[in-house]
Scaffold this motif. Structure first.
Motif, mmCIF file in Angstrom:
data_model
loop_
_atom_site.group_PDB
_atom_site.id
_atom_site.type_symbol
_atom_site.label_atom_id
_atom_site.label_comp_id
_atom_site.label_asym_id
_atom_site.label_seq_id
_atom_site.Cartn_x
_atom_site.Cartn_y
_atom_site.Cartn_z
ATOM 1 N N GLU A 46 51.024 9.720 -32.640
ATOM 2 C CA GLU A 46 51.492 10.418 -33.847
ATOM 3 C C GLU A 46 52.296 11.658 -33.478
ATOM 4 N N ASP A 47 51.886 12.352 -32.405
ATOM 5 C CA ASP A 47 52.662 13.497 -31.928
ATOM 6 C C ASP A 47 54.071 13.060 -31.514
ATOM 7 N N ILE A 48 54.141 11.965 -30.775
ATOM 8 C CA ILE A 48 55.443 11.482 -30.302
ATOM 9 C C ILE A 48 56.286 10.984 -31.469
ATOM 10 N N GLN A 49 55.658 10.335 -32.436
ATOM 11 C CA GLN A 49 56.393 9.881 -33.612
ATOM 12 C C GLN A 49 57.004 11.077 -34.340
ATOM 13 N N HIS A 50 56.242 12.152 -34.451
ATOM 14 C CA HIS A 50 56.750 13.371 -35.082
ATOM 15 C C HIS A 50 57.960 13.894 -34.306
ATOM 16 N N VAL A 51 57.854 13.929 -32.982
ATOM 17 C CA VAL A 51 58.954 14.405 -32.139
ATOM 18 C C VAL A 51 60.201 13.545 -32.340
ATOM 19 N N VAL A 52 60.013 12.226 -32.328
ATOM 20 C CA VAL A 52 61.141 11.299 -32.484
ATOM 21 C C VAL A 52 61.862 11.519 -33.821
ATOM 22 N N LEU A 53 61.110 11.842 -34.844
ATOM 23 C CA LEU A 53 61.720 12.059 -36.160
ATOM 24 C C LEU A 53 62.381 13.429 -36.286
ATOM 25 N N ARG A 54 61.933 14.407 -35.491
ATOM 26 C CA ARG A 54 62.418 15.774 -35.625
ATOM 27 C C ARG A 54 63.549 16.160 -34.664
ATOM 28 N N VAL A 55 63.667 15.487 -33.529
ATOM 29 C CA VAL A 55 64.743 15.797 -32.585
ATOM 30 C C VAL A 55 65.999 15.067 -33.060
ATOM 31 N N PRO A 56 67.072 15.810 -33.375
ATOM 32 C CA PRO A 56 68.267 15.187 -33.974
ATOM 33 C C PRO A 56 68.841 14.018 -33.178
ATOM 34 N N GLU A 57 68.840 14.093 -31.853
ATOM 35 C CA GLU A 57 69.410 13.011 -31.035
ATOM 36 C C GLU A 57 68.577 11.735 -31.093
ATOM 37 N N LEU A 58 67.330 11.847 -31.564
ATOM 38 C CA LEU A 58 66.440 10.684 -31.602
ATOM 39 C C LEU A 58 66.192 10.155 -33.012
ATOM 40 N N ALA A 59 66.340 11.006 -34.001
ATOM 41 C CA ALA A 59 66.036 10.620 -35.383
ATOM 42 C C ALA A 59 66.856 9.400 -35.790
ATOM 43 N N GLY A 60 66.171 8.334 -36.119
ATOM 44 C CA GLY A 60 66.823 7.095 -36.540
ATOM 45 C C GLY A 60 67.395 6.266 -35.407
ATOM 46 N N ALA A 61 67.243 6.720 -34.158
ATOM 47 C CA ALA A 61 67.849 6.016 -33.029
ATOM 48 C C ALA A 61 66.840 5.280 -32.150
ATOM 49 N N ILE A 62 65.550 5.439 -32.413
ATOM 50 C CA ILE A 62 64.523 4.870 -31.533
ATOM 51 C C ILE A 62 63.885 3.634 -32.167
ATOM 52 N N ALA A 63 63.850 2.549 -31.402
ATOM 53 C CA ALA A 63 63.203 1.317 -31.853
ATOM 54 C C ALA A 63 61.726 1.292 -31.442
ATOM 55 N N ASN A 64 61.424 1.730 -30.233
ATOM 56 C CA ASN A 64 60.066 1.734 -29.700
ATOM 57 C C ASN A 64 59.866 2.946 -28.805
ATOM 58 N N PHE A 65 58.619 3.376 -28.705
ATOM 59 C CA PHE A 65 58.267 4.420 -27.738
ATOM 60 C C PHE A 65 56.866 4.162 -27.229
ATOM 61 N N ALA A 66 56.573 4.714 -26.060
ATOM 62 C CA ALA A 66 55.226 4.589 -25.484
ATOM 63 C C ALA A 66 55.006 5.725 -24.496
ATOM 64 N N LEU A 67 53.749 6.060 -24.319
ATOM 65 C CA LEU A 67 53.329 7.039 -23.325
ATOM 66 C C LEU A 67 52.929 6.286 -22.061
ATOM 67 N N HIS A 68 53.352 6.778 -20.918
ATOM 68 C CA HIS A 68 53.015 6.134 -19.649
ATOM 69 C C HIS A 68 52.397 7.162 -18.701
ATOM 70 N N PRO A 69 51.048 7.307 -18.753
ATOM 71 C CA PRO A 69 50.386 8.208 -17.804
ATOM 72 C C PRO A 69 50.152 7.489 -16.479
ATOM 73 N N TYR A 70 50.280 8.213 -15.381
ATOM 74 C CA TYR A 70 50.016 7.635 -14.074
ATOM 75 C C TYR A 70 49.766 8.754 -13.073
ATOM 76 N N GLU A 71 49.393 8.397 -11.865
ATOM 77 C CA GLU A 71 49.258 9.355 -10.777
ATOM 78 C C GLU A 71 50.302 9.023 -9.726
ATOM 79 N N ASP A 72 50.969 10.085 -9.207
ATOM 80 C CA ASP A 72 51.971 9.859 -8.173
ATOM 81 C C ASP A 72 51.282 9.637 -6.823
ATOM 82 N N THR A 73 52.062 9.504 -5.764
ATOM 83 C CA THR A 73 51.497 9.194 -4.446
ATOM 84 C C THR A 73 50.607 10.306 -3.905
ATOM 85 N N ASP A 74 50.755 11.533 -4.429
ATOM 86 C CA ASP A 74 49.893 12.651 -4.021
ATOM 87 C C ASP A 74 48.732 12.865 -4.981
#
Length: 151
Positions: A46-74
């Motif tokens: 819901e936080d990301i959906q809010h961001v997508v709707l509020r950032v002008p370059e993204l509003a109406g331009a995004i079909a899908n979004f997802a969060l990708h958490p991971y750990e790097d090699t360190d």
């Protein structure tokens, strides 16, 4: 009659009693609410959906979004935000400016993130991965099934 089973020794003097019931066991790991923990804050779709709707370059331009958490090699916690643009939209050229706009808007909507971002080293801040329509790991999700917001 069943014979009484003795405890098994698994090392360091630790003994485990044998199971009393022969049932399957399921371990569930992770959050049920599809939120992602990142440096002490909880980020939700819901936080990301809010961001997508509020950032002008993204509003109406995004079909899908997802969060990708991971750990790097360190073993540092990392977070990527996958953004798949709609068929008629293309990712902007200036990814650095877009990332700044997204993180600023996320800080505006999520108080935990606003406090945590001050302590996260710049090189470990969340990053964006931008994809054209149909070219992302989250493309082609069946609309009859609940969307996958964490990958």
């Amino acid at each position: 009659a069943a014979l009484a089973q003795q405890p098994q020794h698994v090392g360091r003097g630790i003994a485990i009693d044998p199971p009393r019931v022969e049932l399957p066991l399921l371990f569930h790991w992770g959050r049920q609410d599809t939120s992602v923990g990142f440096y002490g804050c909880k980020i939700t779709p819901e936080d990301i959906q809010h961001v997508v709707l509020r950032v002008p370059e993204l509003a109406g331009a995004i079909a899908n979004f997802a969060l990708h958490p991971y750990e790097d090699t360190d073993a540092n916690k990392r977070l990527e935000l996958f953004l798949e643009f709609a068929p008629e939209s293309a990712p902007p050229e200036d990814v650095v400016a877009l990332t700044d706009a997204v993180l600023n808007e996320l800080a505006a909507v999520n108080q935990d993130f606003r406090e945590s971002i001050r302590m996260i080293p710049a090189e470990r801040r969340p990053t964006l991965k931008l994809f054209r329509y149909g070219a992302s790991p989250i493309s082609g999700q069946d609309i009859r099934i609940k969307k996958q917001y964490v990958v």
